[in-house]
Enzyme design. Structure first.
Site, PDB file in Angstrom:
ATOM      1  CE  LYS A  96      33.677  42.033  36.450  1.00  0.00           C
ATOM      2  NZ  LYS A  96      34.866  41.234  36.107  1.00  0.00           N
ATOM      3  CE  LYS A 108      34.231  35.556  31.142  1.00  0.00           C
ATOM      4  NZ  LYS A 108      34.713  36.825  31.694  1.00  0.00           N
ATOM      5  CB  THR A 193      42.149  44.873  35.423  1.00  0.00           C
ATOM      6  OG1 THR A 193      41.527  44.559  34.183  1.00  0.00           O
ATOM      7  CG2 THR A 193      41.476  44.107  36.542  1.00  0.00           C
ATOM      8  CB  SER A 351      36.808  46.115  27.162  1.00  0.00           C
ATOM      9  OG  SER A 351      37.869  45.220  27.292  1.00  0.00           O
TER      10      SER A 351
HETATM   11  P1  NAD Z   1      47.188  36.262  34.751  1.00  0.00           P
HETATM   12  O1  NAD Z   1      47.144  34.928  34.128  1.00  0.00           O
HETATM   13  O2  NAD Z   1      47.923  37.373  34.095  1.00  0.00           O
HETATM   14  O3  NAD Z   1      47.796  36.118  36.233  1.00  0.00           O
HETATM   15  C1  NAD Z   1      47.354  35.188  37.178  1.00  0.00           C
HETATM   16  C2  NAD Z   1      48.391  35.120  38.289  1.00  0.00           C
HETATM   17  O4  NAD Z   1      47.897  34.255  39.309  1.00  0.00           O
HETATM   18  C3  NAD Z   1      49.730  34.543  37.844  1.00  0.00           C
HETATM   19  O5  NAD Z   1      50.775  35.293  38.445  1.00  0.00           O
HETATM   20  C4  NAD Z   1      49.719  33.128  38.421  1.00  0.00           C
HETATM   21  O6  NAD Z   1      51.014  32.670  38.713  1.00  0.00           O
HETATM   22  C5  NAD Z   1      48.937  33.386  39.689  1.00  0.00           C
HETATM   23  N1  NAD Z   1      48.397  32.180  40.295  1.00  0.00           N
HETATM   24  C6  NAD Z   1      47.876  31.087  39.706  1.00  0.00           C
HETATM   25  N2  NAD Z   1      47.543  30.183  40.630  1.00  0.00           N
HETATM   26  C7  NAD Z   1      47.840  30.726  41.832  1.00  0.00           C
HETATM   27  C8  NAD Z   1      47.752  30.281  43.173  1.00  0.00           C
HETATM   28  N3  NAD Z   1      47.254  29.087  43.461  1.00  0.00           N
HETATM   29  N4  NAD Z   1      48.162  31.118  44.154  1.00  0.00           N
HETATM   30  C9  NAD Z   1      48.669  32.331  43.875  1.00  0.00           C
HETATM   31  N5  NAD Z   1      48.799  32.796  42.627  1.00  0.00           N
HETATM   32  C10 NAD Z   1      48.407  32.001  41.634  1.00  0.00           C
HETATM   33  O7  NAD Z   1      45.675  36.644  35.030  1.00  0.00           O
HETATM   34  P2  NAD Z   1      45.068  38.079  35.319  1.00  0.00           P
HETATM   35  O8  NAD Z   1      44.609  38.665  34.044  1.00  0.00           O
HETATM   36  O9  NAD Z   1      45.990  38.856  36.224  1.00  0.00           O
HETATM   37  O10 NAD Z   1      43.753  37.650  36.117  1.00  0.00           O
HETATM   38  C11 NAD Z   1      43.782  37.408  37.517  1.00  0.00           C
HETATM   39  C12 NAD Z   1      42.365  37.506  38.045  1.00  0.00           C
HETATM   40  O11 NAD Z   1      41.855  38.790  37.744  1.00  0.00           O
HETATM   41  C13 NAD Z   1      41.381  36.496  37.431  1.00  0.00           C
HETATM   42  O12 NAD Z   1      40.432  36.142  38.405  1.00  0.00           O
HETATM   43  C14 NAD Z   1      40.715  37.313  36.349  1.00  0.00           C
HETATM   44  O13 NAD Z   1      39.431  36.813  36.024  1.00  0.00           O
HETATM   45  C15 NAD Z   1      40.644  38.649  37.038  1.00  0.00           C
HETATM   46  N6  NAD Z   1      40.432  39.753  36.101  1.00  0.00           N
HETATM   47  C16 NAD Z   1      41.401  40.099  35.209  1.00  0.00           C
HETATM   48  C17 NAD Z   1      41.143  41.127  34.314  1.00  0.00           C
HETATM   49  C18 NAD Z   1      42.186  41.576  33.328  1.00  0.00           C
HETATM   50  O14 NAD Z   1      41.923  42.561  32.626  1.00  0.00           O
HETATM   51  N7  NAD Z   1      43.344  40.953  33.263  1.00  0.00           N
HETATM   52  C19 NAD Z   1      39.922  41.800  34.340  1.00  0.00           C
HETATM   53  C20 NAD Z   1      38.957  41.432  35.276  1.00  0.00           C
HETATM   54  C21 NAD Z   1      39.248  40.400  36.153  1.00  0.00           C
END
Ligand code: NAD
Length: 417
Positions: A96, A108, A193, A351
């Protein structure tokens, strides 16, 4: 059995490395280096619980490669954390960072614990205990953690405090990113993101010669990534037709009222949008939409449902939502996937900006942050797309290739191979 094996993230990332390396005709010895993290530390540490007992927790930190710079990546607190998962996630971080050209390798960390069953002060003591246990393994020029699943800015605040108390004689903000603003966090990090994801969606739609205006969008997950992406795409004229969260999914082919969905999310549940709009959450992935944004969990698009996916473009805001088997099926169907290591790289890019600001002790406005993010995302997309065309391959393989080329060039320049 085969299916189970391919759901092991460590095996998946190793396979992805093999596929990209084969395309590049890389020597076996380089592929062997790439397929393993340089350093993995396992620690156990005692933590006093609220009831007076002491529990021992286990945690891991993996550093994939420091060939281009310090390693970088989040720390997750989750009961299912395994050393294999942490190793795999550190490797994805290398690719990434490489795809957007950051001077970092991948790292990680994870602690096996369930924060949903812990008090705030227990989470604080685990956070501090883990950083103490890691000791000199991390540092602003060595390995820089950030938030991940079930860790947040507050946890980073405790961690940076512990590190600063243990090392040197001054506050050391550059050791951790994703901090609260007051402790040296970056403006624009929360939205980064999704913002980065939307920049590359715009480029991909241009390439597909499909207008973004009125494009229909389904979003799985309505948290940091999914919710901000929904808003930004809506602002660009897209029609957000389906949204899901952990409780369920809603769908309106004429477009959802996003303001109403947000209000419901904050006050009750998105399912209160109306019973007639509710759909099976798994069906969301299979809707006939222009753009599908998985923004929740890994392993959502698998060999079980890939042949029913109808979206024109998939932008992986989530990490690892598509298995390699599903990738092959989607490629056959002509569906374009912007892979996670590119689509969600806006987060680690900002970041990196946070770390740069910490090291300079000079802080940028949100406009400056966003203005610096856009050219990195757009240029990275274009470079990956160019490689994909040159090697007649998909964007995921091309994204890995771009990173691998960079890491390999650094290995040769440093005389590792
Ligand atoms: P978050 O915890 O803020 O949100 C996750 C969302 O997914 C929530 O709305 C939750 O209700 C929903 N969810 C959980 N289980 C689910 C299901 N079975 N079906 C549908 N929705 C479901 O997390 P985030 O930060 O938004 O991260 C989401 C993804 O993005 C992850 O894979 C994370 O690794 C990736 N990501 C996030 C960031 C970041 O900066 N936040 C950066 C890179 C990657």
């Amino acid at each position: 059995m085969v299916q189970q094996e391919m759901l092991n993230p460590f095996k998946i990332v190793q396979r992805q490395i093999e596929i990209a390396s084969e395309k590049l005709g890389l020597e076996d010895e380089i592929v062997e280096i790439l397929k393993h993290p340089q350093r993995v530390l396992t620690v156990t540490f005692p933590v006093k619980m609220d009831d007076g007992t002491t529990k021992v927790f286990e945690g891991y930190r993996s550093q994939h490669t420091d060939v281009v710079g310090p390693t970088k990546g989040g720390i997750r607190f989750h009961p299912d954390v395994t050393i294999d998962e942490v190793r795999a996630l550190s490797m994805w971080m290398t690719f990434k960072c490489g795809v957007v050209g950051l001077p970092y390798g991948g790292g990680k960390g994870g602690v096996v614990c369930d924060p949903r069953k812990l008090s705030k002060s227990e989470v604080e003591r685990i956070s501090r205990g883990f950083i103490e246990a890691l000791g000199d393994f991390i540092g602003p020029n060595r390995d820089i953690p950030a938030p991940d699943v079930y860790t947040n800015a507050q946890v980073m605040g405790w961690m940076v405090d512990t590190y600063s108390r243990l090392h040197g004689d001054a506050y050391t903000p550059g050791v951790i990113t994703g901090k609260p603003l007051i402790l040296g966090g970056s403006k624009g990090r929360n939205e980064a993101t999704a913002r980065g994801c939307v920049f590359v969606i715009e480029e991909a739609m241009k390439k597909l010669e499909r207008p973004l205006k009125h494009a229909s969008v389904a979003i799985q997950g309505f948290g940091n990534a999914g919710r901000v992406a929904a808003n930004l795409l809506h602002d660009l004229g897209c029609k957000i037709v389906a949204i899901s969260d952990s409780k369920g999914a809603i769908y309106n082919p004429d477009g959802l009222d996003l303001e109403k969905v947000e209000l419901l999310k904050d006050t009750a549940s998105i399912l209160d949008y109306g019973e007639s709009y509710q759909i099976n959450p798994l069906d969301l992935l299979e809707l006939d939409v222009d753009i599908l944004v998985p923004a929740a969990l890994e392993n959502q698009i698998t060999s079980q449902n890939a042949d029913r996916i109808q979206a024109t473009l998939i932008a992986e805001a989530a990490n690892g939502p598509t298995t390699p088997e599903a990738d092959a099926i989607l490629k056959e169907k002509g569906i374009v996937i912007i892979p996670d290591i590119l689509a969600n790289a806006g987060g680690v890019t900002v970041s990196y900006f946070e770390w740069v600001q910490n090291m300079m002790n000079y802080y940028w406005t949100e406009e400056e942050v966003n203005a610096k993010l856009k050219p990195i995302m757009v240029d990275s997309y274009k470079q990956v797309d160019r490689l994909a065309e040159e090697y007649q391959t998909d964007l995921r393989t091309a994204a890995f290739m771009r990173s691998i080329l960079r890491v390999t060039e650094a290995m040769r320049a440093r005389g590792w191979v």
